[in-house]
Design a protein around this motif. Sequence first.
Motif, PDB file in Angstrom:
ATOM      1  N   ASP B  78       0.786  -1.228   0.000  1.00  0.00           N
ATOM      2  CA  ASP B  78       0.000   0.000   0.000  1.00  0.00           C
ATOM      3  C   ASP B  78       0.817   1.277   0.000  1.00  0.00           C
ATOM      4  O   ASP B  78       0.329   2.312  -0.422  1.00  0.00           O
ATOM      5  N   LEU B  79       2.068   1.228   0.439  1.00  0.00           N
ATOM      6  CA  LEU B  79       2.822   2.492   0.466  1.00  0.00           C
ATOM      7  C   LEU B  79       3.419   2.795  -0.908  1.00  0.00           C
ATOM      8  O   LEU B  79       3.269   3.893  -1.423  1.00  0.00           O
ATOM      9  N   VAL B  80       4.098   1.825  -1.496  1.00  0.00           N
ATOM     10  CA  VAL B  80       4.758   2.065  -2.783  1.00  0.00           C
ATOM     11  C   VAL B  80       4.488   0.888  -3.707  1.00  0.00           C
ATOM     12  O   VAL B  80       4.108  -0.191  -3.265  1.00  0.00           O
ATOM     13  N   ALA B  81       4.738   1.111  -5.004  1.00  0.00           N
ATOM     14  CA  ALA B  81       4.627   0.029  -5.985  1.00  0.00           C
ATOM     15  C   ALA B  81       5.810  -0.913  -5.833  1.00  0.00           C
ATOM     16  O   ALA B  81       6.835  -0.561  -5.237  1.00  0.00           O
ATOM     17  N   SER B  82       5.699  -2.088  -6.417  1.00  0.00           N
ATOM     18  CA  SER B  82       6.759  -3.074  -6.222  1.00  0.00           C
ATOM     19  C   SER B  82       8.090  -2.601  -6.801  1.00  0.00           C
ATOM     20  O   SER B  82       9.140  -2.835  -6.216  1.00  0.00           O
ATOM     21  N   ASP B  83       8.070  -1.910  -7.939  1.00  0.00           N
ATOM     22  CA  ASP B  83       9.316  -1.402  -8.519  1.00  0.00           C
ATOM     23  C   ASP B  83      10.004  -0.423  -7.582  1.00  0.00           C
ATOM     24  O   ASP B  83      11.225  -0.451  -7.414  1.00  0.00           O
TER      25      ASP B  83
END
Lengths: 250, 560, 111
Positions: B78-83
């Motif tokens: 939820d905080l950042v995308a996987s990349d």
Amino acid sequence: MANAIATAHEHDAHHAHDEHVVLPQHLHHFETEEQQREAGTFGMWLFLLTEIMFFGGMFFAYLLYRNWYNPAFVAASNQLSVKLGAINTAILITSGYAMALGVYAAEVRKKQMLVWTLIATTIFGFAFLGVKTVEYKEKFEKHHVPGASFDVKEFVNPAAFGLKEEPLAPDMAQKTQIFFVLYFAMTGMHALHMIIGLALLFWLIYRANRGDFSSGYVAPIENFGLYWHFVDIVWIFLFPLLYLINKHVG
Amino acid sequence: MMSAPINNNTIVNIPDQRTAKMPKRNYINNEHGLLSWLFTADHKRIAILYLISITFFFFIGGAFAGLIRLELLTPQPDLVASDTYNKFFTMHGIVMIFLFLVPSVPATLGNFFIPIMIGAKDLAFPKINLLSWYLYMAGGTFTLAALVLGGVDTGWTFTTPLSTHYLNTHVITAATAIFIAGFSSIFTGLNFIVTIHRMRAPGMTWFRMPLFVWSNYAASILMVLGTPVLAIAIVLVALERTIGIGVFDPTKGGDPLLFQHLFWFYSHPAVYIMILPGMGVISEVISTFSRKRVFGYTAVAFSSVAIALFGFFVWAHHMFIMGVSNYSALVFSLLTMLVAVPSAIKIFNWAFTLQKGSITFETPMLYAFAFIGLFTIGGLTGVFLGSLGMDIHLTETYFIVAHFHYVMVGGMLMAFLAGVHFWWPKMTGRMYPESLSKLSALTSFIGFNITFLPQFILGYLGMPRRYHAYPAEYQVLNVLSTAGATVLGVGFTLPMLYLAWSLKYGAIAGNNPWQATGLEWQIQSPPLTENFTETPIMDHEAYDYEWLENKTAHEVTTVG
Amino acid sequence: MSAHNDAMNTTNPEHAEHHILGPGTYTTIYVTLLILTGITVGAAFIPMGVLNPIVALAIASVKAVVVMLWFMHVKYQSRLIKMTVGAGFFTFFVLIMMTMSDYISRAWGQW
């Protein structure tokens, strides 16, 4: 002897060197010039150790791939000119010889001889790079430089190019690229060391001509000599490994 | 006034603050202005430059650690995308390893104290020392550039062919950073080796050197011999990426494992580059605060060299699941066990040093205790991971993350903080606030364990590393870990604040606040630019507390 | 207290007298190297099977040792320098041997 951090009065450990004239190059944090010279030599050797390991990685890659893809290495190696390689070896050894004489000249404080040997070292160094340029140019023209333009047609169908080689299967022919990768990586890294060395030589010639190294201060000449001879040694191994893989067949 | 301290709970012995004065002339006020620092050749000033810059990068790396833990607070991404998450742990790894851990103790404390400890005026090559700081800063700048331009997501290991073919981030910028920072480390190591061989004061034989010097010497050997192999591996990765030379590309006949071999040939010894100098700090601190010579001095000295030597024979234990030969893996696994021997020698000898010592619990000692416990846990879990069967199960899980954080943070960082607190009075001439620093040492220790102990369990249960989402049943332990990281963050920020405060307001320390025996404690604090007014002569063994007592007694009689 | 009383540094394994080699020695070495280069090229054209690369590397090693001993003065250097050179080649061989242990045995039992 309670107060044991005593002090060395009048540097009593170094009476043996009192007769030496203190040179302007003597750095304050060394006790003696001898200590300074030996520290410099040792430092240079440690640097050369890092160079051994730096080239060592590539020599290992060479050992591995030559065992895996011997036919490709044989065919690709035969594309190199033994004549040019041998001439270059002789040129580089001559350059190293001139450098060794330069070290001698500095040690016996012969300024003119030092300058001329350094100039000879430089000239032979450039000659080596000149021959190398000719070789590299031919590789470009034949599309033997690894990358997008690399072409294996000469290895798949040597007869069409007037070569007496055995043709390689297409997948093995592809592996000639690995040989040329190592050829360019190793000789290129070697040439880079030569170029750095030549740049330093210009600076040394300038300083030698000014007389910096004719009064007993020979450390830069000696240490540069170590570097230059190390570059020689790398080439001494590169020549048989790259040029002479399988001359006796075909 | 001097001799044995009145208070049995402390050995701190600082001059009367009403009359005490800082030395009029020292290396700090010898010259003024920014340029006098940027162009200095004084090893002490360069050490301070390093200290400031590695602290900066430590907090950058720490910020990424915080972001990682924040993302892992919940099972969902939820905080950042996987990349972005991949970029977080890559930057955390690169910054912490190449810009903090490798230079941490050698370039700061080693730079400052090795010449003084062996009675030299400076390192053998002061200008190369300065050059190595500039190279470090250049490496740091490239890292920051890679970060600002959009990051890099290879992981700090630059695994091929991922790094060469499948990623479209700033791999080459980061590779350049590591290449340059590597040369900084080579020059530091080279300088130390030459200095220790060539610049020792009269009477300073090899077995009279403090163990801190021995351990830095061993680490320097690794720097000089290992780093160039990383350099060539990195160059080949860059060439592979730019012109596709194929040396690591299976489609062209290259072997990706060749990169792994070259990379870990450096990066495993690099672990010892990081930990060995820390072990040296611990030897100094344990001896000083238990008022005893280090038990088995010779064994501890040689164990450093042994760790360095064995370090070159074990690297393939990072590659057990990558498809290396089973037979070779067996050999590497057995050799890995060898490293446990010299490490255990150190731990046991420190324990015997403590035995029947007059132990006091100043801040450096607290950190040293933290080191011994945490490093033992980290080291022993390393033995788990070094054995083939366990490794197959545990590698690439949080178990391995916990393992190397126990060694690197629990071991190395604690040792670094122990060293910084121990030598702070010598470097700055002022004491840090004792009770606050004890509190922060305790905070770090508790926070560290809350952060990383759950990760052993997580890994054992099978949570893989380098993922930003995980099954919901792992959440409790992850929340615990994130909470611990918050505490740990406080524990690491406090020292920076109170150490900065102490620069102006700390009590004046005097020459030898700990009554330690090293040569560095026999000169004024902060030291003179030339370290010694006259070349010292070493006529006693290292850690000789009787000699120190005689010396202080002698001083009293001459004054009185 | 004995170590620093050795003013001439004669017992110090890290110290060696500064030795100057003359042009005569250098010329001998130079000619040797050229001859060895000739032999190496000649040997490459003689079919010796697996011995060919071994002979080539052996001659190259001899040349390298000659360069190091005389051109680079290792013969006249302190034991410290000799050990340093040895350490470099030792580590290089560790790299080769230990890595090769993987590549050689990778296919064992799999054919």
